[in-house]
Structures are given as C-alpha cells and as structure tokens.
Design a protein around this motif. Structure first.
Motif, mmCIF file in Angstrom:
data_model
loop_
_atom_site.group_PDB
_atom_site.id
_atom_site.type_symbol
_atom_site.label_atom_id
_atom_site.label_comp_id
_atom_site.label_asym_id
_atom_site.label_seq_id
_atom_site.Cartn_x
_atom_site.Cartn_y
_atom_site.Cartn_z
ATOM 1 N N LYS A 111 -7.561 -6.777 1.593
ATOM 2 C CA LYS A 111 -6.238 -5.942 1.755
ATOM 3 C C LYS A 111 -6.501 -4.630 2.557
ATOM 4 C CE LYS A 111 -2.189 -4.812 -0.855
ATOM 5 N NZ LYS A 111 -1.398 -4.980 -2.006
ATOM 6 N N VAL A 112 -5.892 -4.402 3.696
ATOM 7 C CA VAL A 112 -5.856 -3.325 4.290
ATOM 8 C C VAL A 112 -4.820 -2.461 4.410
ATOM 9 C CG1 VAL A 112 -5.720 -2.932 6.909
ATOM 10 C CG2 VAL A 112 -7.049 -4.750 6.245
ATOM 11 N N TRP A 113 -5.088 -1.143 4.021
ATOM 12 C CA TRP A 113 -4.076 -0.012 4.124
ATOM 13 C C TRP A 113 -4.209 0.706 5.394
ATOM 14 C CZ3 TRP A 113 -6.458 -1.767 -0.213
ATOM 15 C CH2 TRP A 113 -5.914 -2.049 -1.425
ATOM 16 N N TRP A 114 -3.085 0.868 6.054
ATOM 17 C CA TRP A 114 -3.057 1.614 7.243
ATOM 18 C C TRP A 114 -2.088 2.789 7.391
ATOM 19 C CZ3 TRP A 114 -0.067 -1.324 12.029
ATOM 20 C CH2 TRP A 114 -0.109 -0.339 13.185
ATOM 21 N N ASP A 115 -2.774 3.733 7.560
ATOM 22 C CA ASP A 115 -1.843 5.071 7.824
ATOM 23 C C ASP A 115 -1.493 5.319 9.235
ATOM 24 O OD1 ASP A 115 -0.979 7.729 7.995
ATOM 25 O OD2 ASP A 115 -2.933 8.692 6.948
ATOM 26 N N ILE A 116 -0.252 4.768 9.307
ATOM 27 C CA ILE A 116 0.364 4.744 10.664
ATOM 28 C C ILE A 116 0.747 6.177 11.335
ATOM 29 C CG2 ILE A 116 1.144 2.504 10.800
ATOM 30 C CD1 ILE A 116 3.955 3.278 10.238
ATOM 31 N N LYS A 117 0.666 7.138 10.380
ATOM 32 C CA LYS A 117 1.000 8.456 10.898
ATOM 33 C C LYS A 117 -0.240 9.221 11.596
ATOM 34 C CE LYS A 117 2.348 13.259 9.446
ATOM 35 N NZ LYS A 117 3.052 13.841 8.233
ATOM 36 N N SER A 118 -1.311 8.980 10.805
ATOM 37 C CA SER A 118 -2.652 9.567 11.336
ATOM 38 C C SER A 118 -3.353 8.658 12.406
ATOM 39 C CB SER A 118 -3.495 9.921 10.469
ATOM 40 O OG SER A 118 -4.210 8.935 9.723
ATOM 41 N N CYS A 119 -3.037 7.291 12.464
ATOM 42 C CA CYS A 119 -3.530 6.416 13.111
ATOM 43 C C CYS A 119 -2.859 5.394 13.744
ATOM 44 C CB CYS A 119 -4.837 5.685 12.526
ATOM 45 S SG CYS A 119 -5.821 4.713 13.272
ATOM 46 N N PRO A 120 -1.874 5.881 14.787
ATOM 47 C CA PRO A 120 -0.684 5.243 15.422
ATOM 48 C C PRO A 120 -1.460 4.178 16.255
ATOM 49 C CG PRO A 120 -0.599 7.438 16.182
ATOM 50 C CD PRO A 120 -1.709 7.307 15.273
ATOM 51 N N ILE B 292 -0.982 -3.653 4.885
ATOM 52 C CA ILE B 292 0.097 -2.982 4.856
ATOM 53 C C ILE B 292 0.141 -1.474 5.711
ATOM 54 C CG2 ILE B 292 1.498 -1.735 2.890
ATOM 55 C CD1 ILE B 292 0.303 -3.524 0.852
ATOM 56 N N ALA B 293 1.048 -1.253 6.427
ATOM 57 C CA ALA B 293 1.295 0.094 7.114
ATOM 58 C C ALA B 293 2.170 0.989 6.190
ATOM 59 C CB ALA B 293 1.829 -0.218 8.407
ATOM 60 N N PHE B 294 1.906 2.038 6.301
ATOM 61 C CA PHE B 294 2.566 3.115 5.563
ATOM 62 C C PHE B 294 2.938 4.443 6.568
ATOM 63 C CE2 PHE B 294 0.281 1.199 1.940
ATOM 64 C CZ PHE B 294 0.876 1.417 0.967
ATOM 65 N N GLY B 295 4.141 4.740 6.236
ATOM 66 C CA GLY B 295 4.612 6.040 7.207
ATOM 67 C C GLY B 295 6.060 6.064 7.204
ATOM 68 N N ASN B 296 6.440 7.073 7.889
ATOM 69 C CA ASN B 296 7.902 7.197 8.181
ATOM 70 C C ASN B 296 8.200 6.381 9.349
ATOM 71 O OD1 ASN B 296 10.604 8.042 8.907
ATOM 72 N ND2 ASN B 296 10.011 10.175 8.875
ATOM 73 N N LEU B 297 9.051 5.269 9.025
ATOM 74 C CA LEU B 297 9.326 4.139 9.832
ATOM 75 C C LEU B 297 10.295 4.396 10.966
ATOM 76 C CD1 LEU B 297 9.046 1.030 7.740
ATOM 77 C CD2 LEU B 297 7.176 2.248 9.068
ATOM 78 N N GLU B 298 11.034 5.429 10.449
ATOM 79 C CA GLU B 298 12.124 5.984 11.642
ATOM 80 C C GLU B 298 11.482 6.615 12.825
ATOM 81 O OE1 GLU B 298 14.056 9.101 9.116
ATOM 82 O OE2 GLU B 298 15.185 7.562 7.918
ATOM 83 N N SER C 45 -7.320 5.027 8.949
ATOM 84 C CA SER C 45 -6.827 6.410 8.950
ATOM 85 C C SER C 45 -7.729 7.155 9.902
ATOM 86 C CB SER C 45 -6.682 7.016 7.628
ATOM 87 O OG SER C 45 -6.226 8.184 7.688
ATOM 88 N N ASN C 46 -7.001 8.465 10.145
ATOM 89 C CA ASN C 46 -7.924 9.284 11.171
ATOM 90 C C ASN C 46 -7.745 10.716 10.461
ATOM 91 O OD1 ASN C 46 -9.064 10.396 13.273
ATOM 92 N ND2 ASN C 46 -7.195 9.867 14.826
#
Length: 121
Positions: free
Chosen positions: A15-24, A54-60, A119-120
C-alpha cells in the motif's frame, strides 16, 4: 541501486500513501504515468504483489482532468479540505494527519506487509 525486497515479502500486498499537498506531480508530467512510475520502482525492488495507491489532500486544488487521469489508473483519491501535510506530524505538529492515521490503522492489521509513503518535508 535498489535494495531488493526480502523473499517472504515479494508477493505481499503493498500500500502506498501519497501526500499530494507536499509532493505534487511536477507540472508537465503526465498524470497517467504516476502509477506506472511507482510500480516501476517497486518492481525494481522485487515487490510484485497487489498494489493500492491512495492520494490524500484537498482535491479542490487539482484540475478535474488530472483527477480523472489518476482515477483511470486506479489511484484512490481521498479529499480532505482541511488536510495538513503528513510531514507536519514529523515536524512536531500535535495533531495526527489523516494520512498518518490511515497508515497506522492499516499497518496494525497488516503487520508484515510493505509500506511506501510519498511526501516531501
């Protein structure tokens, strides 16, 4: 050079968790290639089991065409308008981010399975 997966984990679910806020994804990079890039890294390390991303963040904050591309490649997008970067936990934030809670809960049930966190700081 990549460190190879232990033999007993090579077919394990990953499973991969991706912080799309800090690592777009960098501008100009084809979002359809994101999953393939992650799979390539895991394959080089000999992880061949089922993969969930799974990517997490504000999708807006992400263009609808990019979201559609992620969805088309089976990347699960989790919208949280109040999402704080997962790195905030590492840097001393007192609250545990959504992504860290999910990782902790999943790892509790899946003790000996590979985990990748993108993440970054």
């Amino acid at each position: 050079r990549y460190q190879k997966a232990p033999r007993e984990l090579r077919a394990a679910k990953t499973k991969v968790w991706w912080d799309i806020k800090s690592c777009p994804v960098p501008g100009g990079y084809d979002p359809l290639l994101v999953r393939r890039s992650i799979e390539s890294v895991l394959y080089k390390r000999k992880y061949h089991g089922p993969l969930t991303i799974i990517a997490f963040g504000n999708l807006e904050d992400i263009h609808v065409e990019v979201l559609r591309a992620y969805s088309d490649t089976c990347i699960i997008m989790k919208h949280d308008p109040f999402f704080e970067s997962a790195c905030a936990d590492i840097l001393g934030c007192t609250s545990i981010s959504t992504i860290m809670k999910e990782m902790r809960n999943w790892k509790y049930v899946n003790i000996s399975t590979p985990v990748l966190f993108i993440s970054n700081p």
